[in-house]
Design an enzyme around this catalytic site. Structure first.
Site, PDB file in Angstrom:
ATOM      1  N   ARG A   1       0.810  -1.220   0.000  1.00  0.00           N
ATOM      2  CA  ARG A   1       0.000   0.000   0.000  1.00  0.00           C
ATOM      3  C   ARG A   1       0.841   1.266   0.000  1.00  0.00           C
ATOM      4  NH1 ARG A   1      -2.752  -3.756   3.100  1.00  0.00           N
ATOM      5  NH2 ARG A   1      -1.846  -2.908   4.991  1.00  0.00           N
TER       6      ARG A   1
ATOM      7  N   GLU B   1       5.337 -10.160  15.422  1.00  0.00           N
ATOM      8  CA  GLU B   1       4.764 -10.661  16.664  1.00  0.00           C
ATOM      9  C   GLU B   1       5.088 -12.142  16.848  1.00  0.00           C
ATOM     10  OE1 GLU B   1       0.455 -10.695  18.949  1.00  0.00           O
ATOM     11  OE2 GLU B   1       0.640  -9.695  17.011  1.00  0.00           O
TER      12      GLU B   1
END
Length: 174
Positions: free
Chosen positions: A62, A99
């Site tokens: 993006r 994560e």
């Protein structure tokens, strides 16, 4: 209405995407409104036009949507920063923590040099992992980072902590 209000009104919240408990900020409605999109590009350009930018880098995917248009308005080249293994020429790479594991971003080894002052563009600042890796990539090739431009910042994820002394700008903060 202010730009940040127009963006907030246009962004869709998608609950439980890509996993349960996450509220995804969908920017695709911004891309459907050319007037709003152009206001975002103009806002980024106005913020960074006096920073002697020689290149604009966009983060896959993006960041490409905003970075290419900003580069065009500033009349400077665009540099894609991609996920590992996606670029065809010789690359430099930086790993960063996710994560649940690690990831890496790359750019061509000749994309940036010591004469370059690069603006990084992306749609969203979250944890700051990807953009900090991009900053490291640019510095690895001896370029300077003029700043970072984001449409949205998720304050609760503290991504700005990884930007340290980098001039960064986000239009909307959640």
């Amino acid at each position: 209405m202010e730009l940040k209000d127009l963006i907030s009104k246009a962004v869709r919240d998608i609950p439980d995407f890509p996993q349960k408990g996450v509220i995804f900020k969908d920017i695709t409605p911004l891309l459907s409104d050319i007037n709003l999109y152009n206001k975002i590009i103009d806002d980024f350009v106005d913020k960074f036009k006096n920073k002697n930018i020689t290149k604009v880098a966009g983060l896959e995917a993006r960041g490409f949507l905003f970075g290419i248009s900003v580069a065009q308005k500033l009349n400077v080249p665009f540099v894609p920063i991609r996920k590992k293994g996606k670029l065809p020429y010789k690359t430099v790479s930086v790993e960063y923590e996710l994560e649940y594991g690690k990831a890496a971003v790359e750019m061509h080894e000749d994309a940036v040099n010591e004469k370059d002052n690069v603006l990084i563009a992306d749609d969203l600042l979250a944890t700051g992992g990807t953009v900090s890796a991009a900053i490291e990539l640019i510095k690895k090739l001896k370029g300077s980072v003029a700043g970072c431009a984001f449409v949205i910042e998720l304050l609760f994820l503290n991504g700005k902590e990884k930007l340290k002394d980098i001039d960064y700008y986000s239009i909307v903060k959640y």
